[in-house]
Design a protein around this motif. Structure first.
Motif, PDB file in Angstrom:
ATOM      1  N   GLY A   1      29.035  37.732  46.170  1.00  0.00           N
ATOM      2  CA  GLY A   1      29.725  39.015  46.085  1.00  0.00           C
ATOM      3  C   GLY A   1      29.568  39.646  44.723  1.00  0.00           C
ATOM      4  N   GLY A   2      30.501  40.490  44.360  1.00  0.00           N
ATOM      5  CA  GLY A   2      30.394  41.241  43.119  1.00  0.00           C
ATOM      6  C   GLY A   2      29.432  42.405  43.275  1.00  0.00           C
ATOM      7  N   MET A   3      29.286  43.173  42.219  1.00  0.00           N
ATOM      8  CA  MET A   3      28.327  44.283  42.235  1.00  0.00           C
ATOM      9  C   MET A   3      27.437  44.174  41.018  1.00  0.00           C
ATOM     10  N   ILE A   4      26.142  44.414  41.220  1.00  0.00           N
ATOM     11  CA  ILE A   4      25.218  44.428  40.090  1.00  0.00           C
ATOM     12  C   ILE A   4      24.632  45.830  39.943  1.00  0.00           C
ATOM     13  N   ILE A   5      24.177  46.132  38.745  1.00  0.00           N
ATOM     14  CA  ILE A   5      23.488  47.409  38.516  1.00  0.00           C
ATOM     15  C   ILE A   5      22.007  47.101  38.441  1.00  0.00           C
ATOM     16  N   ASP A   6      21.204  47.843  39.209  1.00  0.00           N
ATOM     17  CA  ASP A   6      19.799  47.485  39.379  1.00  0.00           C
ATOM     18  C   ASP A   6      18.923  48.725  39.463  1.00  0.00           C
TER      19      ASP A   6
ATOM     20  N   GLU B   1      36.276  48.702  40.998  1.00  0.00           N
ATOM     21  CA  GLU B   1      37.695  48.529  41.356  1.00  0.00           C
ATOM     22  C   GLU B   1      38.163  49.510  42.415  1.00  0.00           C
ATOM     23  N   GLY B   2      37.378  50.530  42.702  1.00  0.00           N
ATOM     24  CA  GLY B   2      37.812  51.484  43.718  1.00  0.00           C
ATOM     25  C   GLY B   2      36.774  52.577  43.908  1.00  0.00           C
ATOM     26  N   ILE B   3      36.950  53.359  44.972  1.00  0.00           N
ATOM     27  CA  ILE B   3      36.032  54.467  45.270  1.00  0.00           C
ATOM     28  C   ILE B   3      36.870  55.658  45.738  1.00  0.00           C
TER      29      ILE B   3
ATOM     30  N   LYS C   1      39.941  46.135  43.706  1.00  0.00           N
ATOM     31  CA  LYS C   1      39.130  45.247  42.885  1.00  0.00           C
ATOM     32  C   LYS C   1      38.729  43.970  43.640  1.00  0.00           C
ATOM     33  N   SER C   2      39.673  43.425  44.413  1.00  0.00           N
ATOM     34  CA  SER C   2      39.377  42.151  45.086  1.00  0.00           C
ATOM     35  C   SER C   2      38.291  42.307  46.157  1.00  0.00           C
ATOM     36  N   ASP C   3      38.137  43.536  46.678  1.00  0.00           N
ATOM     37  CA  ASP C   3      37.064  43.754  47.663  1.00  0.00           C
ATOM     38  C   ASP C   3      35.673  43.598  47.045  1.00  0.00           C
ATOM     39  N   PHE C   4      35.589  43.739  45.736  1.00  0.00           N
ATOM     40  CA  PHE C   4      34.279  43.685  45.077  1.00  0.00           C
ATOM     41  C   PHE C   4      34.178  42.547  44.066  1.00  0.00           C
TER      42      PHE C   4
END
Ligand SMILES: *[C@@H]1O[C@H](CO)[C@@H](O)[C@H](O)[C@H]1NC(C)=O
Ligand SMILES: *[C@@H]1O[C@H](CO)[C@@H](O)[C@H](O)[C@H]1NC(C)=O
Ligand SMILES: *[C@@H]1O[C@H](CO)[C@@H](O)[C@H](O)[C@H]1NC(C)=O
Length: 386
Positions: free
Chosen positions: A254-259, A231-233, A244-247
């Motif tokens: 899009g979205g972010m995954i943990i890898d 949601e932010g940095i 939040k909408s940027d990610f």
């Protein structure tokens, strides 16, 4: 009397839980710091029947897990990868040989039914691994798990790793096949001498879940990735103008995954530029000419190493949880060259535009996946002491 019956019922319930519940595994991991580029890894999307990109990119620094396969057991190690599902290893003389194992059996279903079109794992650079599926007993730290579907992989060229242990959400992953609803890992410092890393499941994993921060794990139906909601940095005290909408995930893109199978974090270039500008503004470091380290040429933001500089902490604000990155989790230093780089890579060219939270950013953290709750918890940890 009633309380006796209640106790008996409780006892039986506990017994049943013991019997049906997943096991509790602890495996040491090994960090491999490589200067070679591993192939970009893709796998296929069973719903669309078309290859989709997998996030395993620029995976130079990885953590491997050692397992044994077959009867008698043969050791193999593979990259621990939360970004894919299949468990594969190279097979053959001196390695695993199915004809010498008493517990090997063929898999009746076709490769395609598992999303492996033409029995291939295809790589982004068109290189691939041809796989033959089988079922075997897998042993992890002296515990045996029968009938685990895995693949013998024959690299068609250019593939430099010897195997991958997928921990994704899909049916073929190690955690799915072992019915582990909770697993966790602690990735030690990659450059620390004698640093240790560990992978845990079952109650060994869930017992680590104290004093943690927790955020939701999101799903996209056709993909086996673990999505997290960024949601932010912040850089130091400054919040960057991203929201939040940027990610957000949009139509599966899009979205972010943990890898754990990707080394550095992938973000849109404009977001990395924002981080870099704010970082420079706060540290007053000098940019350097040498833009591309030859060993990690995707890194773009280069600075001259200072003899001393207070480094701001970087914070990734997830839904309900703030993940703080100390210096070593976001600065890649080229030893002897007196230059350093922000450890972020632009994902703009990738058609799926997915952001990836890589393994460098996860160092020295206990990270716990709870697949019943669909939550991800984490806390700073000294992996050497676990
Ligand atoms: C795993 O690492 C711990 C800590 O170094 C060590 O005590 C243990 O023996 C290791 N286990 C195996 C199976 O190597
Ligand atoms: C494969 O199919 C045969 C015949 O249908 C069956 O007997 C066997 O158990 C199956 N093997 C596996 C591994 O499912
Ligand atoms: C740098 O920081 C100063 C003080 O916080 C601020 O006034 C300025 O706008 C910043 N510059 C950039 C380029 O962000």
């Amino acid at each position: 009397m009633a309380s006796h019956i209640l106790s008996l019922i409780l006892f039986l319930l506990l017994l049943a839980t013991e019997l049906t519940c997943s096991s509790s595994i602890r495996v040491n991991l090994t960090v491999i710091v490589s200067r070679k580029t591993l192939p970009k890894y893709t796998h296929t999307n069973p719903l669309k029947n078309a290859p989709i990109k997998s996030p395993m990119k620029a995976s130079k620094d990885v953590y491997t897990m050692s397992l044994a396969i077959g009867t008698p057991p043969v050791q193999f190690s593979g990259i621990m990868d939360t970004g894919s599902d299949l468990i594969w290893t190279k097979c053959g003389p001196g390695l695993f040989d199915s004809s010498k194992s008493k517990t090997f059996s063929k898999v009746n279903k076709s490769c395609e039914s598992f999303g492996l079109i033409g029995c291939k794992q295809t790589y982004q650079d068109e290189k691939s691994v041809t796989v033959v599926l089988g079922q075997e007993t897998i042993s992890i730290e002296n515990e045996n798990f029968p009938n685990v579907i895995f693949a013998c992989g024959t690299p068609d060229g250019g593939v430099q790793n010897d195997g991958i242990i997928g921990l994704g959400r899909g049916d073929l992953s190690l955690v799915s096949q072992l019915k582990e609803s909770v697993f966790s890992y602690c990735l030690g410092s990659r450059f620390g001498p004698n640093s240790r890393s560990v992978f845990l499941t079952g109650f060994k994993a869930s017992s680590e879940n104290t004093n943690t921060q927790t955020m939701p794990l999101l799903k996209v139906d056709s993909k086996s990735y673990y999505y997290i909601s960024l949601e932010g940095i912040s850089v130091g005290e400054t919040k960057l103008p991203v929201t939040k909408s940027d990610f957000a995930i949009s139509n599966g893109y899009g979205g972010m995954i943990i890898d754990t199978g990707t080394t550095f974090t992938y973000l849109e270039k404009r977001v990395i530029d924002m981080i870099s500008n704010e970082f420079m503004n706060q540290t007053k470091l000098e940019k350097c000419e040498d833009h591309k380290p030859n060993d990690y040429d995707e890194l773009q933001h280069c600075f001259k190493s200072p003899s001393y500089a207070p480094f701001p902490k970087l914070v990734f604000h997830f839904e309900g949880a703030d993940w703080e990155l100390p210096r070593e989790n976001y600065i890649y230093e080229k030893h002897g060259a007196n230059v350093m780089y922000l450890a972020f890579i632009a994902n703009d060219k990738d058609e799926d535009k997915v952001s990836i939270f890589g393994n460098m950013q996860q160092q020295n953290m206990m990270v716990i996946y709870d697949l019943d709750q669909n939550s991800l918890s984490f806390k700073p940890a000294n992996c050497n002491l676990l």
